[in-house]
Design a protein around this motif. Structure first.
Motif, mmCIF file in Angstrom:
data_model
loop_
_atom_site.group_PDB
_atom_site.id
_atom_site.type_symbol
_atom_site.label_atom_id
_atom_site.label_comp_id
_atom_site.label_asym_id
_atom_site.label_seq_id
_atom_site.Cartn_x
_atom_site.Cartn_y
_atom_site.Cartn_z
ATOM 1 N N SER A 142 0.818 -1.217 0.000
ATOM 2 C CA SER A 142 0.000 0.000 0.000
ATOM 3 C C SER A 142 0.851 1.266 0.000
ATOM 4 C CB SER A 142 -0.926 0.009 1.221
ATOM 5 O OG SER A 142 -0.172 -0.025 2.430
ATOM 6 N N LEU A 143 2.170 1.115 0.213
ATOM 7 C CA LEU A 143 3.057 2.270 0.129
ATOM 8 C C LEU A 143 3.184 2.781 -1.295
ATOM 9 C CD1 LEU A 143 5.904 1.080 2.544
ATOM 10 C CD2 LEU A 143 3.995 2.612 3.063
ATOM 11 N N PHE A 144 2.779 1.958 -2.248
ATOM 12 C CA PHE A 144 2.787 2.356 -3.653
ATOM 13 C C PHE A 144 1.340 2.365 -4.150
ATOM 14 C CE2 PHE A 144 6.508 -0.086 -2.498
ATOM 15 C CZ PHE A 144 7.549 0.735 -2.865
ATOM 16 N N PRO A 145 0.540 3.331 -3.751
ATOM 17 C CA PRO A 145 -0.905 3.290 -4.027
ATOM 18 C C PRO A 145 -1.232 3.319 -5.510
ATOM 19 C CG PRO A 145 -0.256 5.451 -3.193
ATOM 20 C CD PRO A 145 0.930 4.554 -3.039
ATOM 21 N N HIS A 146 -0.421 4.022 -6.307
ATOM 22 C CA HIS A 146 -0.728 4.134 -7.730
ATOM 23 C C HIS A 146 -0.171 2.961 -8.533
ATOM 24 C CE1 HIS A 146 -2.242 8.135 -6.969
ATOM 25 N NE2 HIS A 146 -1.094 8.488 -6.410
ATOM 26 N N LYS A 147 0.717 2.177 -7.914
ATOM 27 C CA LYS A 147 1.333 1.065 -8.631
ATOM 28 C C LYS A 147 1.313 -0.200 -7.787
ATOM 29 C CE LYS A 147 4.463 4.109 -11.202
ATOM 30 N NZ LYS A 147 5.874 4.414 -11.557
ATOM 31 N N SER A 148 0.305 -0.329 -6.930
ATOM 32 C CA SER A 148 0.246 -1.471 -6.030
ATOM 33 C C SER A 148 0.089 -2.785 -6.781
ATOM 34 C CB SER A 148 -0.905 -1.299 -5.031
ATOM 35 O OG SER A 148 -2.141 -1.153 -5.727
ATOM 36 N N ASN A 149 -0.614 -2.749 -7.922
ATOM 37 C CA ASN A 149 -0.812 -3.976 -8.692
ATOM 38 C C ASN A 149 0.402 -4.350 -9.514
ATOM 39 O OD1 ASN A 149 -3.444 -4.156 -7.741
ATOM 40 N ND2 ASN A 149 -4.267 -2.919 -9.417
ATOM 41 N N TYR A 150 1.375 -3.463 -9.586
ATOM 42 C CA TYR A 150 2.562 -3.745 -10.381
ATOM 43 C C TYR A 150 3.518 -4.682 -9.646
ATOM 44 C CZ TYR A 150 1.231 0.123 -13.493
ATOM 45 O OH TYR A 150 0.579 0.932 -14.378
ATOM 46 N N ILE A 151 3.484 -4.644 -8.335
ATOM 47 C CA ILE A 151 4.412 -5.430 -7.520
ATOM 48 C C ILE A 151 3.743 -6.728 -7.102
ATOM 49 C CG2 ILE A 151 5.795 -5.460 -5.420
ATOM 50 C CD1 ILE A 151 5.887 -2.428 -5.549
ATOM 51 N N THR A 152 4.401 -7.842 -7.361
ATOM 52 C CA THR A 152 3.876 -9.163 -7.008
ATOM 53 C C THR A 152 4.932 -9.936 -6.223
ATOM 54 O OG1 THR A 152 4.668 -10.180 -9.053
ATOM 55 C CG2 THR A 152 2.468 -9.174 -9.108
ATOM 56 N N ASP A 153 4.594 -11.165 -5.852
ATOM 57 C CA ASP A 153 5.566 -12.032 -5.183
ATOM 58 C C ASP A 153 6.774 -12.294 -6.071
ATOM 59 O OD1 ASP A 153 3.938 -12.142 -3.001
ATOM 60 O OD2 ASP A 153 3.097 -14.107 -3.450
ATOM 61 N N ALA A 154 6.551 -12.312 -7.377
ATOM 62 C CA ALA A 154 7.667 -12.530 -8.296
ATOM 63 C C ALA A 154 8.669 -11.388 -8.226
ATOM 64 C CB ALA A 154 7.143 -12.691 -9.722
ATOM 65 N N THR A 155 8.204 -10.165 -8.012
ATOM 66 C CA THR A 155 9.106 -9.024 -7.884
ATOM 67 C C THR A 155 10.031 -9.204 -6.696
ATOM 68 O OG1 THR A 155 7.328 -7.641 -8.774
ATOM 69 C CG2 THR A 155 9.210 -6.513 -7.785
ATOM 70 N N VAL A 156 9.461 -9.617 -5.559
ATOM 71 C CA VAL A 156 10.261 -9.846 -4.357
ATOM 72 C C VAL A 156 11.277 -10.954 -4.593
ATOM 73 C CG1 VAL A 156 10.162 -10.567 -1.951
ATOM 74 C CG2 VAL A 156 8.392 -9.058 -2.870
ATOM 75 N N ALA A 157 10.839 -12.046 -5.195
ATOM 76 C CA ALA A 157 11.733 -13.172 -5.433
ATOM 77 C C ALA A 157 12.872 -12.794 -6.372
ATOM 78 C CB ALA A 157 10.946 -14.351 -6.001
ATOM 79 N N LEU A 158 12.577 -12.020 -7.408
ATOM 80 C CA LEU A 158 13.618 -11.628 -8.360
ATOM 81 C C LEU A 158 14.635 -10.680 -7.731
ATOM 82 C CD1 LEU A 158 11.873 -11.142 -11.815
ATOM 83 C CD2 LEU A 158 13.607 -12.810 -11.206
ATOM 84 N N VAL A 159 14.167 -9.734 -6.940
ATOM 85 C CA VAL A 159 15.083 -8.781 -6.299
ATOM 86 C C VAL A 159 16.092 -9.517 -5.427
ATOM 87 C CG1 VAL A 159 15.232 -6.927 -4.604
ATOM 88 C CG2 VAL A 159 13.523 -6.817 -6.406
ATOM 89 N N LEU A 160 15.607 -10.387 -4.572
ATOM 90 C CA LEU A 160 16.505 -11.112 -3.669
ATOM 91 C C LEU A 160 17.304 -12.181 -4.406
ATOM 92 C CD1 LEU A 160 14.154 -11.445 -0.576
ATOM 93 C CD2 LEU A 160 16.000 -9.804 -0.953
ATOM 94 N N GLY A 161 16.709 -12.786 -5.448
ATOM 95 C CA GLY A 161 17.445 -13.783 -6.214
ATOM 96 C C GLY A 161 18.600 -13.182 -6.982
ATOM 97 N N VAL A 162 18.372 -12.046 -7.648
ATOM 98 C CA VAL A 162 19.447 -11.377 -8.387
ATOM 99 C C VAL A 162 20.510 -10.845 -7.435
ATOM 100 C CG1 VAL A 162 19.954 -9.411 -9.899
ATOM 101 C CG2 VAL A 162 17.938 -10.823 -10.321
ATOM 102 N N LEU A 163 20.113 -10.472 -6.216
ATOM 103 C CA LEU A 163 21.072 -9.985 -5.230
ATOM 104 C C LEU A 163 22.171 -11.013 -4.960
ATOM 105 C CD1 LEU A 163 21.806 -7.767 -3.118
ATOM 106 C CD2 LEU A 163 20.340 -9.005 -1.504
ATOM 107 N N LEU A 164 21.824 -12.294 -5.030
ATOM 108 C CA LEU A 164 22.803 -13.351 -4.770
ATOM 109 C C LEU A 164 23.901 -13.395 -5.821
ATOM 110 C CD1 LEU A 164 20.325 -16.175 -3.702
ATOM 111 C CD2 LEU A 164 21.805 -14.836 -2.203
#
Length: 558
Positions: free
Chosen positions: A335-357
């Motif tokens: 909800s911190l991104f009210p105008h783009k809340s539907n843009y962020i999914t579980d896949a976004t979280v997984a990719l961010v942390l996966g690429v970090l490795l």
């Protein structure tokens, strides 16, 4: 056979629906018989849909890689790091020493853990994380069995010292021969018990992920598809939310998990259930020997490394971000991104942390170029937490293609009008009692979901069952909820859902093992679901009344 089926369908329906039905039947037969690899069967829509004019090649290709696949990539990155640095081995050994080495309790412990994890993350993600740990546990138990009961072999029948008495020599030789003969069936029995334990554990992990996934709305893709469909078709319906769904499905999951545990134990391990009333302190010599070996193996690991700590932190952060993104009952960080809340999914979280490795150096900041600030964090010569070659070896490409094929098949059924044709065939079900209609719908959905992906099945049947419920003047939730849950009851084949395919790829089970176990679990699931819908589901969703948010079906409409 497929050509005959296609010809028969063409007589009754339009060509487009018949062609899509032909593709579905062909894929079902190929998936069951494994004439070609499962992943290659999933590519048939990309070949046949454009040829039949159902969908263009570019539109079919879009279905083969979507948000689900990004989620899988991110999770596999984490799983690769877990395996590379041995975190799964440490967790496995610690878990076994805490739970115990009794096969029954070990099986229940892993099934409960995987089911709980699947409540909050995708089923494939849970299995991909848990299976390396399970595989390590099985290896340790099998190794402990061998070491705990390995005696000193004397195949040449050599005796210590010099025997001058021939009678004494004969007696000792006979004792050695007798001991060797008794050890042969014992070793063979231990090996068979080890194989059966492997089968029960692997199948139990696959099934428990599906059982746990139905508990929450974000637990499985079928639940999410149902929720989105309901919001689109019945925008005034506010009956489905996180809390109500949990109240309905949590008891179903608990009942199914316990009965599945009993079923798998009886089917693969044995029918002796005396462990249920035996005191936990009572351990046999075999269990004490196995426990000692496991404890020794854990001590050999030494202190936990910094790589294991970082991987564990990434795992915890990933799960917490998934849980708190959009819980349903309270606003999440999305909800911190009210105008783009539907843009962020579980896949976004997984990719961010996966690429970090791929960025974080495995052995700390590089000091080779300490004068250059950017190289204090990462150097081209330093080893990252994971490499592309390691990720590529761990990525289940077969699973990715299987899921993509299911999405493409679902889209083709929608575009061709096959789902509407099936809906007309099911209209006579309105003459039956409501519970009988629900039972038939559950059986049909459970059967079809065995040969198609869960997403494909629910996408096909939601547009079919929703008009059916309106036509017979029944609360649509009374039919749509059981149908949605039954799409997760795909236990018979490796291709039935991605968790089955992931577990099958480890090579511990055969298709017949999964078929035998899946028949019983399907029965358990359907009966548990019908019990819920006939009891606590009725007051929870007011299933005995036709809601105001559902339109009134006009039978005179052409």
């Amino acid at each position: 056979v497929c050509v005959c089926v296609c010809v028969c369908v063409c007589v009754c329906v339009c060509v487009c629906e018949a062609e899509c039905g032909f593709v579905m039947m062909l894929m079902a037969i190929y998936w069951v018989t494994e004439v070609i690899p499962l992943s290659m069967t999933a590519m048939l829509p990309a070949i046949l849909f454009p040829l039949f004019g159902i969908m263009s090649s570019s539109n079919v290709a879009k279905e083969y890689f979507n948000n689900f696949h990004f989620l899988l990539v991110g999770v596999v990155c984490l799983a690769t790091s877990i395996e590379k640095w041995g975190l799964h081995r440490r967790v496995a050994l610690r878990l076994v020493t805490l739970v115990g080495v009794n096969p029954a309790w070990l099986l229940l412990g892993f099934m409960s853990g995987c089911a709980f994890l699947s409540m909050w993350v995708q089923n494939t993600s849970a299995v991909t994380m848990v299976m390396p740990i399970v595989d390590a546990v099985l290896q340790q138990i099998l190794k402990a069995n061998e070491e705990g009961y390995s005696g000193e072999d004397n195949p040449t029948l050599e005796l210590d010292g010099t025997c001058t008495n021939s009678i004494l020599y004969f007696i000792k030789a006979q004792n050695i021969i007798k001991s060797a003969a008794e050890n042969v069936p014992t070793a063979s029995c231990r090996r068979r018990q080890g194989r059966m334990l492997c089968k029960a554990m692997c199948i139990g992990i696959a099934y428990s992920s599906s059982i746990g996934g139905i508990t929450t709305l974000p637990g499985t893709s079928a639940n999410l598809i149902f929720s989105e469909y309901l919001n689109h078709v019945y925008p005034d319906c506010n009956s489905i939310n996180f809390a109500n769904w949990l109240l309905l499905c949590l008891p179903i999951s608990v009942i199914m998990l316990l009965l599945t545990w009993f079923w798998l134990y009886w089917l693969f391990i044995g029918s002796d259930f005396k462990f249920l009333w035996q005191c936990r302190g009572e351990q046999s010599d075999r269990e004490r020997a196995v426990k000692k070996v496991l404890e020794d193996e854990y001590k050999k690991l030494g202190a936990i490394s910094s790589q294991e700590i970082f991987t564990g932190v990434v795992f915890v952060v990933m799960v917490l971000l998934w849980l708190t993104r959009s819980p349903g009952f309270v606003p999440g960080w999305g909800s911190l991104f009210p105008h783009k809340s539907n843009y962020i999914t579980d896949a976004t979280v997984a990719l961010v942390l996966g690429v970090l490795l791929f960025f974080v150096p495995a052995h700390g900041p590089s000091r080779k170029y300490a004068s250059v600030p950017v190289n204090m964090f990462f150097s081209l010569n330093s080893e990252a937490m994971i490499s592309w070659k390691e990720f590529q070896a761990s990525m289940p490409w077969q699973v990715a293609l299987l899921v993509g094929g299911g999405f493409a098949l679902a889209k083709g059924a929608e575009e061709s009008g096959l789902s509407l044709w099936v809906a007309r065939l099911m209209t006579p079900l309105g003459d039956l009692p409501v519970l009988a209609t629900v039972t038939i719908a559950c059986l049909i959905v459970t059967t079809l979901t065995e040969v198609t992906s869960n997403a494909a099945t629910i996408t096909i049947f939601l547009p079919i069952l929703s008009p059916l419920a309106e036509a017979i003047h029944v609360n649509p939730l009374y039919i749509l909820i059981p149908a949605t849950l039954c799409t997760s009851f795909s236990f018979l084949l490796p291709v039935s859902n991605p968790p089955n395919a992931v577990v099958y790829a480890y090579g511990h089970i055969t298709i017949m093992d999964m078929v035998k176990a899946g028949l019983g679990v399907n029965t358990i699931g359907v009966l548990s679901l019908l019990l819920a819908m006939a009891t606590w589901g009725i007051p929870l969703f007011s299933l005995d009344t036709y809601p105001e948010w559902a339109p009134t079906f006009n039978s005179t409409t052409p």
